[in-house]
Design a protein around this motif. Structure first.
Motif, PDB file in Angstrom:
ATOM      1  N   LYS A  49     -15.954  -8.382  14.835  1.00 23.87           N
ATOM      2  CA  LYS A  49     -14.842  -7.366  15.816  1.00 23.87           C
ATOM      3  C   LYS A  49     -15.754  -6.065  15.589  1.00 23.87           C
ATOM      4  CE  LYS A  49     -12.024  -3.905  13.728  1.00 23.87           C
ATOM      5  NZ  LYS A  49     -10.717  -3.304  12.861  1.00 23.87           N
ATOM      6  N   GLN A  50     -17.446  -5.669  15.157  1.00 26.77           N
ATOM      7  CA  GLN A  50     -17.716  -4.690  16.137  1.00 26.77           C
ATOM      8  C   GLN A  50     -18.539  -5.188  16.640  1.00 26.77           C
ATOM      9  OE1 GLN A  50     -17.701  -2.159  13.759  1.00 26.77           O
ATOM     10  NE2 GLN A  50     -19.327  -1.346  15.828  1.00 26.77           N
ATOM     11  N   SER A  60      -8.959   1.700  20.991  1.00 29.59           N
ATOM     12  CA  SER A  60      -9.295   3.557  21.771  1.00 29.59           C
ATOM     13  C   SER A  60      -9.406   3.524  20.043  1.00 29.59           C
ATOM     14  CB  SER A  60      -8.800   4.186  22.429  1.00 29.59           C
ATOM     15  OG  SER A  60      -8.277   5.198  21.995  1.00 29.59           O
ATOM     16  N   GLY A  61     -11.020   4.929  20.304  1.00 26.02           N
ATOM     17  CA  GLY A  61     -10.869   5.356  19.623  1.00 26.02           C
ATOM     18  C   GLY A  61     -12.255   5.119  17.893  1.00 26.02           C
ATOM     19  N   GLU A  62     -12.328   3.044  17.970  1.00 25.85           N
ATOM     20  CA  GLU A  62     -12.938   2.720  17.418  1.00 25.85           C
ATOM     21  C   GLU A  62     -14.463   3.292  17.831  1.00 25.85           C
ATOM     22  OE1 GLU A  62     -11.052  -1.669  15.969  1.00 25.85           O
ATOM     23  OE2 GLU A  62     -11.662  -1.106  17.905  1.00 25.85           O
ATOM     24  N   LEU A  63     -15.636   3.191  17.274  1.00 24.72           N
ATOM     25  CA  LEU A  63     -17.018   3.677  17.090  1.00 24.72           C
ATOM     26  C   LEU A  63     -17.858   2.237  16.786  1.00 24.72           C
ATOM     27  CD1 LEU A  63     -16.671   6.025  13.973  1.00 24.72           C
ATOM     28  CD2 LEU A  63     -16.919   6.698  16.549  1.00 24.72           C
ATOM     29  N   THR A  64     -18.496   2.474  17.937  1.00 26.08           N
ATOM     30  CA  THR A  64     -19.758   1.443  18.356  1.00 26.08           C
ATOM     31  C   THR A  64     -20.884   1.664  16.742  1.00 26.08           C
ATOM     32  OG1 THR A  64     -21.169   2.971  18.909  1.00 26.08           O
ATOM     33  CG2 THR A  64     -19.655   1.608  20.302  1.00 26.08           C
ATOM     34  N   THR A  65     -21.455   0.276  16.927  1.00 22.27           N
ATOM     35  CA  THR A  65     -22.536   0.609  15.827  1.00 22.27           C
ATOM     36  C   THR A  65     -23.653   1.671  15.874  1.00 22.27           C
ATOM     37  OG1 THR A  65     -22.155  -1.289  15.281  1.00 22.27           O
ATOM     38  CG2 THR A  65     -24.956  -0.826  14.697  1.00 22.27           C
ATOM     39  N   GLU A  67     -22.480   4.611  17.020  1.00 25.48           N
ATOM     40  CA  GLU A  67     -22.206   5.827  16.793  1.00 25.48           C
ATOM     41  C   GLU A  67     -22.089   5.966  15.173  1.00 25.48           C
ATOM     42  OE1 GLU A  67     -19.274   6.161  20.367  1.00 25.48           O
ATOM     43  OE2 GLU A  67     -18.275   4.982  19.384  1.00 25.48           O
ATOM     44  N   ARG A  68     -20.980   4.794  14.629  1.00 22.11           N
ATOM     45  CA  ARG A  68     -21.639   4.839  13.369  1.00 22.11           C
ATOM     46  C   ARG A  68     -22.758   5.559  12.141  1.00 22.11           C
ATOM     47  NH1 ARG A  68     -17.741   1.958  10.731  1.00 22.11           N
ATOM     48  NH2 ARG A  68     -16.264   0.566  12.142  1.00 22.11           N
ATOM     49  N   GLU A  69     -24.096   4.727  12.461  1.00 22.67           N
ATOM     50  CA  GLU A  69     -25.281   5.210  12.349  1.00 22.67           C
ATOM     51  C   GLU A  69     -25.506   6.441  12.914  1.00 22.67           C
ATOM     52  OE1 GLU A  69     -27.699   2.196  14.369  1.00 22.67           O
ATOM     53  OE2 GLU A  69     -27.082   0.856  13.362  1.00 22.67           O
ATOM     54  N   GLU A  70     -25.404   6.916  13.854  1.00 23.96           N
ATOM     55  CA  GLU A  70     -25.155   8.651  14.178  1.00 23.96           C
ATOM     56  C   GLU A  70     -24.449   9.577  12.969  1.00 23.96           C
ATOM     57  OE1 GLU A  70     -26.497  12.108  16.442  1.00 23.96           O
ATOM     58  OE2 GLU A  70     -27.289  10.195  15.738  1.00 23.96           O
ATOM     59  N   LEU A  71     -23.403   8.991  12.994  1.00 25.08           N
ATOM     60  CA  LEU A  71     -22.700  10.237  11.828  1.00 25.08           C
ATOM     61  C   LEU A  71     -22.436   9.895  10.595  1.00 25.08           C
ATOM     62  CD1 LEU A  71     -19.585  11.039  11.621  1.00 25.08           C
ATOM     63  CD2 LEU A  71     -18.800   9.049  11.764  1.00 25.08           C
ATOM     64  N   ARG A  72     -23.279   8.889  10.520  1.00 24.00           N
ATOM     65  CA  ARG A  72     -23.888   8.083   8.852  1.00 24.00           C
ATOM     66  C   ARG A  72     -25.056   9.298   8.440  1.00 24.00           C
ATOM     67  NH1 ARG A  72     -25.198   2.952   9.221  1.00 24.00           N
ATOM     68  NH2 ARG A  72     -22.869   2.587   8.492  1.00 24.00           N
ATOM     69  N   ARG A  73     -26.231   9.150  10.133  1.00 27.28           N
ATOM     70  CA  ARG A  73     -27.187  10.404   9.837  1.00 27.28           C
ATOM     71  C   ARG A  73     -26.500  11.995   9.773  1.00 27.28           C
ATOM     72  NH1 ARG A  73     -30.034  13.758  12.698  1.00 27.28           N
ATOM     73  NH2 ARG A  73     -29.048  13.393  14.696  1.00 27.28           N
ATOM     74  N   LEU A  74     -25.967  12.247  10.419  1.00 29.44           N
ATOM     75  CA  LEU A  74     -25.249  13.943  10.514  1.00 29.44           C
ATOM     76  C   LEU A  74     -24.599  13.985   9.032  1.00 29.44           C
ATOM     77  CD1 LEU A  74     -24.123  13.742  13.600  1.00 29.44           C
ATOM     78  CD2 LEU A  74     -25.920  14.572  13.329  1.00 29.44           C
ATOM     79  N   ARG A  75     -23.786  12.971   8.570  1.00 28.52           N
ATOM     80  CA  ARG A  75     -23.508  12.858   7.166  1.00 28.52           C
ATOM     81  C   ARG A  75     -24.300  13.670   6.550  1.00 28.52           C
ATOM     82  NH1 ARG A  75     -18.168   8.917   7.097  1.00 28.52           N
ATOM     83  NH2 ARG A  75     -16.794  10.765   8.455  1.00 28.52           N
TER      84      ARG A  75
END
Length: 85
Positions: A49-50, A60-65, A67-75
């Motif tokens: 799926k990923q 629509s709205g599902e995060l790519t790998t 994008e997920r890594e960037e979100l994790r880094r920002l959090r």
């Protein structure tokens, strides 16, 4: 208690890529391939799926790998900054 650890088993990106390629090229079901390579069917299904999302074919709205890594880094960065305040 069972012998299973609470920690998930980690697989290399190369292993995951090869497993997804095997699902896509073999004509076998995810469950069949998972059994053959010794991973959980749900885990392999998630990898497939990923990969679909990463190829731009996800919903629509599902995060790519990435994008997920960037979100994790920002959090993580936000949490570190909150601790210094």
């Amino acid at each position: 208690m069972g012998s299973k650890s609470n920690r998930s088993r980690r697989y290399t990106e190369e292993f995951k890529r090869d497993a997804v390629a095997l699902v896509r090229s073999s004509g076998k079901t995810v469950t069949e391939v998972a059994r053959e390579i010794g991973v959980s069917p749900e885990g392999l299904r998630n990898w497939v799926k990923q990969d679909t999302i990463d190829r731009g074919r996800g919903a629509s709205g599902e995060l790519t790998t990435a994008e997920r890594e960037e979100l994790r880094r920002l959090r993580r960065l936000a949490a570190e900054q909150a601790e210094t305040i």
